[in-house]
Design an enzyme around this catalytic site. Structure first.
Site, mmCIF file in Angstrom:
data_model
loop_
_atom_site.group_PDB
_atom_site.id
_atom_site.type_symbol
_atom_site.label_atom_id
_atom_site.label_comp_id
_atom_site.label_asym_id
_atom_site.label_seq_id
_atom_site.Cartn_x
_atom_site.Cartn_y
_atom_site.Cartn_z
ATOM 1 N N GLU A 226 42.439 58.619 114.817
ATOM 2 C CA GLU A 226 41.168 59.166 114.335
ATOM 3 C C GLU A 226 41.354 59.665 112.901
ATOM 4 O O GLU A 226 40.557 59.370 112.028
ATOM 5 C CB GLU A 226 40.675 60.304 115.244
ATOM 6 C CG GLU A 226 39.332 60.861 114.762
ATOM 7 C CD GLU A 226 38.691 61.891 115.685
ATOM 8 O OE1 GLU A 226 39.020 61.957 116.882
ATOM 9 O OE2 GLU A 226 37.823 62.651 115.184
ATOM 10 N N ARG A 304 36.896 72.660 120.834
ATOM 11 C CA ARG A 304 36.625 71.986 122.115
ATOM 12 C C ARG A 304 37.388 72.664 123.262
ATOM 13 O O ARG A 304 36.930 72.677 124.400
ATOM 14 C CB ARG A 304 36.920 70.490 122.049
ATOM 15 C CG ARG A 304 36.306 69.723 123.224
ATOM 16 C CD ARG A 304 36.497 68.213 123.133
ATOM 17 N NE ARG A 304 35.421 67.532 122.434
ATOM 18 C CZ ARG A 304 34.252 67.183 122.984
ATOM 19 N NH1 ARG A 304 33.994 67.469 124.257
ATOM 20 N NH2 ARG A 304 33.339 66.568 122.279
ATOM 21 N N GLU A 706 37.055 59.783 127.793
ATOM 22 C CA GLU A 706 37.965 60.922 127.917
ATOM 23 C C GLU A 706 37.909 61.674 129.245
ATOM 24 O O GLU A 706 38.952 62.101 129.742
ATOM 25 C CB GLU A 706 37.686 61.922 126.780
ATOM 26 C CG GLU A 706 37.972 61.345 125.419
ATOM 27 C CD GLU A 706 37.504 62.278 124.314
ATOM 28 O OE1 GLU A 706 36.287 62.423 124.138
ATOM 29 O OE2 GLU A 706 38.354 62.858 123.633
HETATM 30 N N1 LUZ Z 1 36.700 64.060 117.498
HETATM 31 C C1 LUZ Z 1 35.949 64.851 116.723
HETATM 32 C C2 LUZ Z 1 36.667 64.139 118.828
HETATM 33 O O1 LUZ Z 1 36.028 64.756 115.504
HETATM 34 N N2 LUZ Z 1 35.131 65.740 117.303
HETATM 35 C C3 LUZ Z 1 35.029 65.888 118.636
HETATM 36 O O2 LUZ Z 1 34.265 66.703 119.119
HETATM 37 C C4 LUZ Z 1 35.836 65.062 119.439
HETATM 38 N N3 LUZ Z 1 35.814 65.182 120.758
HETATM 39 C C5 LUZ Z 1 36.596 64.408 121.487
HETATM 40 C C6 LUZ Z 1 37.417 63.495 120.865
HETATM 41 N N4 LUZ Z 1 37.454 63.360 119.561
HETATM 42 MO MO1 MOS Z 2 39.405 60.975 120.143
HETATM 43 S S1 MOS Z 2 40.621 62.361 120.981
HETATM 44 O O1 MOS Z 2 39.872 60.244 118.767
HETATM 45 O O2 MOS Z 2 38.071 60.668 120.963
#
Ligand code: LUZ
Ligand code: MOS
Length: 753
Positions: A226, A304, A706
């Protein structure tokens, strides 16, 4: 529909970064990284490497034309170290050479000198010394102090959960080519093409329109790409910029393991209060997140954790706080669940602690506190379309909780060496990026004059099957055969300003945009029929590639229709935008409605422990999962099974270890054990919750990426219960993963963790 990638994958024809046919003058990069975790006064002598035959360039921080800064949320992370080093594995220099082999040989010739400084590896140490990434966050509802005073039972304890290596099969990598006028085209194994574009532009000191990022697919991401796919793309872009030649960089597994961040380890503590009826009246938790040496996504992940700290329970008085603690580890990052699993492990530990003290099964407490319709979640969102109780009752009806428990008890009564344990794990996971402005997507659809269709969205295919779902949406909306439709690569020039494929939201956000685009095109095509046949638009339908008027088949098929539209100069291209409605969050009050909806489910995990060896097997997993109305049961079942295996791995066997110098000890697959085919549950039964689905999700099919990972938490407590069956003296330890070594200690030991 079958996953459209299956055939290509099985035949080895699917393209990944390493399969790109590179230009003949392509250079290869290798990254020199730090072997110390904390230092200043860094000096690099690159003369030996530079004069090595075949080396084209050695790139240092001072060679960066733009900003040496890759931080996304907080600007605290250089691409290449300048004076200071903050973790082992931190990139110091890039060697660019004619071959990969030469680049690696030459990087050994760089001489590094620096002044070593004390190293911090744990969150607690960091907190004691005031080393934080950002100020703490705290959520709350009700009055915990008052509520604890009125509780019949109050329990406290500490909880540790370890990190987790993403172990995507395809390691990090990127390839850059120079285009005309100083533009660069990047191929990147990234979940976030726009993140790569934005940060590369910043590093090169150019505008974003000069950088094109193209992604065919990823060999796995799991959150690890990510944010952390970005540096490697920046490096090849930088090398291309400086050498004017194409450059390729793919980390080998060893470099990838030691240089990239992982799931955040958490050191936490809780206090839970219940009344006589097992209602949880108050819950308090402090989370210390081991963020590593830079912010990366840690603040969002911490947030989160707070959102999921009460899992699928209603608790009227809650107070939570999270500290993002700065340590000398590689910056930890997104990992499937994004802080949610760490939050849920703590509340489940609290419930197990209470159950142990009250000498009842934990599921009685779980069941007594499940969320109900219109309950207020402690961050202000009113729970709607709650499925927590529905999951429980359908589960009990199908699988019979009492029966599972009885089988376990009777096995344990008659066996000495082997003991079984069972645990239930309910889940409730919020769908949406918690950062509201990220919840949007676009789709670009071309219908070509021969009737074939090309689709571009911001979705990145990483094995999760999102392209298959996109194709289904178009095929279903147009009612044409899927063979007519092609999914294009994800490309920042075709679809701009994308949010990363993350947060389980990719199919929802991009699918909704795609649906809108297809509906507009369909409407336009119907008007062509209406004009030609002089009938009302409402009477026209396209069904299975044929045009119908008032349910009567005409002699027009899809191809004829498209060609007529083209000939009449109708636009056969549409770009649509979707932004999730209704969501908002006020950080000054820490209250709002951050999630489009929640995904629910319930799992029971049973295990057998060998009480001589401390080894265990996961016998059975039974799940009732809230898929909504699944668009693709094959793809979605695959997501549940994969997430379950990953969750069980995190909780039971995957043990990240750093020594006190910040060196990664679990730096190979000989020392880091992940679930394999032998450690997967022997029997997995997944039943779909009977439900209407939710309109905030794409075609009423709920997000699935997830949420099911968190079923794996049940494995920890199932093994815990088997240990208790053997050793009644054992007092629960909440220190994951539950490795066989720990099981053995807990079977016989006094209370060591
Ligand atoms: N990535 C993000 C995530 O930038 N914000 C989120 O709330 C999130 N939640 C789950 C996985 N990736
Ligand atoms: Mo994510 S933890 O890149 O949805």
């Amino acid at each position: 529909m079958k996953n459209i990638d299956s055939n290509g994958h099985v035949r080895g024809e699917s393209l990944f970064i390493d399969d790109i046919i590179t230009k003949s003058n392509t250079l290869h990069a290798a990254v020199l990284s730090s072997v110390v975790a904390h230092a200043n006064q860094l000096q690099l002598d690159i003369s030996g490497a530079l004069s090595f035959p075949g080396v084209e360039a050695v790139i240092l921080a001072k060679d960066i034309p733009g900003e040496n800064q890759i931080g996304g949320i907080i600007f605290d992370e250089p691409l290449l170290a300048e004076d200071e080093i903050h973790f082992q594995g931190q990139p110091l220099a890039i060697v660019v050479a004619e071959s990969n082999f030469i680049a690696r040989q030459a990087r050994k010739l760089i001489k590094v000198t620096c002044n070593q400084l004390p190293v911090i590896t744990t969150a607690k140490q960091a907190k004691q010394q005031g080393g934080f990434i950002n100020p703490p966050r705290s959520f709350g509802m009700g009055d915990v102090e008052k509520a604890f005073a009125e509780c019949d039972y109050v329990f406290e304890d500490e909880v540790f959960s370890n990190g987790q290596e993403h172990l995507y099969l395809e390691t990090q990598g990127a390839y850059a080519e120079r285009m005309e006028n100083g533009c660069i085209k990047l191929m990147s194994s990234t979940q976030g093409p726009t993140v790569v574009q934005r940060i590369t532009a910043r590093v090169l000191g150019v505008s974003m329109n000069k950088i094109e990022v193209d992604v065919t697919r990823l060999g796995g991401g799991f959150g690890g790409k990510e944010d952390q796919a970005t540096p490697w793309a920046c490096m090849v872009a930088l090398a291309t910029h400086l050498t004017q030649k194409p450059v390729k960089l793919i980390l080998d597994r060893h470099d990838d393991l030691k240089m990239t961040g992982k799931r955040h380890p958490y050191e936490s503590s809780f206090k839970i209060g219940l009344d006589k009826n097992l209602k949880i009246k108050a819950f308090q938790a402090e989370f210390l997140q081991n963020s590593g040496a830079a912010a990366d996504l840690s603040p969002a992940i911490a947030e989160r954790t707070l959102f999921h700290a009460t899992n699928s329970y209603f608790i009227p008085n809650v107070k939570t706080v999270v500290h993002s603690c700065k340590t000398n580890l590689p910056p930890n990052t997104a990992f499937r669940g994004f802080g949610g699993p760490q939050g849920k492990f703590v509340i489940e530990s609290a419930i197990v602690k209470a159950a142990e003290q009250l000498n009842i099964p934990a599921w009685k407490i779980q069941k007594a506190n499940l969320l109900q319709e219109n309950d207020e979640l402690y961050y202000g969102q009113i729970a709607e379309n709650v499925e927590a109780q529905n999951c429980w009752s359908q589960f009990d009806k199908t699988f019979k909780i009492n029966k599972i428990q009885k089988e376990i008890d009777s096995f344990n009564d008659t066996n000495k060496q082997f003991k079984k344990g069972m645990a239930l794990m309910p889940i409730c996971f919020g769908i949406s990026f918690t950062n509201t402005p990220m919840n949007h997507a676009r789709a670009l659809v071309h219908i070509y004059q021969d009737g074939s269709v090309g689709i571009s969205t911001g979705a990145v295919e990483m094995g999760q099957g999102v392209n298959t779902k996109m194709l289904q949406i178009a095929a279903q909306t147009f009612s044409i055969p899927e063979q007519l439709i092609k999914l294009e690569t994800t490309n920042t020039t075709r679809v701009a300003n994308t949010s990363p494929s993350a947060a389980s939201s990719t199919a929802d956000l991009n699918g909704k945009a795609l649906l809108k685009a297809c509906q507009s095109l369909l409407e336009r095509l119907k008007h062509v029929v209406a004009d030609e046949f002089s009938v009302g638009v409402d009477l026209i339908e396209i069904n299975n590639g044929r045009v119908f008027i008032q349910q009567k088949e005409t002699d027009w098929d899809w191809n004829k229709l498209v060609f007529e539209a083209f000939w009449k100069r109708v636009c056969l291209t549409e770009n649509a935008h979707y932004a999730t409605p209704k969501i908002q969050f006020d950080k000054t009050k820490e209250k709002g409605h951050p999630f489009a909806y929640h995904v629910y489910g319930l799992a029971a995990i049973t295990t057998t422990v060998d009480c001589l060896l401390g080894t265990y097997e996961i016998d059975r997993v039974k799940i009732v999962h809230d898929f909504g109305q699944s668009m693709n049961p094959g793809v979605d079942m695959g997501q549940v099974e994969g997430a379950l295996a990953q969750g069980i791995g995190w909780m039971t066997m995957e043990e990240i270890a750093y020594n006190n110098d910040g060196k990664l000890l679990s730096n190979a697959l000989s020392t880091y054990k992940i679930p394999d085919v032998f450690s997967i549950a022997k029997d997995i039964q997944i039943e779909s919750l009977k439900t209407e689905g939710n309109d905030m999700a794409i075609l009423k099919s709920k997000a699935v990426g997830e949420p099911p990972l968190m079923y794996g938490i049940g494995a920890y407590f199932a093994i815990n219960n088997a240990i208790k069956a053997f050793n009644p003296q054992y007092q629960c330890q909440f220190h994951a993963p539950m490795t066989p070594e720990k099981v053995l200690m807990r079977l016989y030991g006094k209370n060591s963790s």
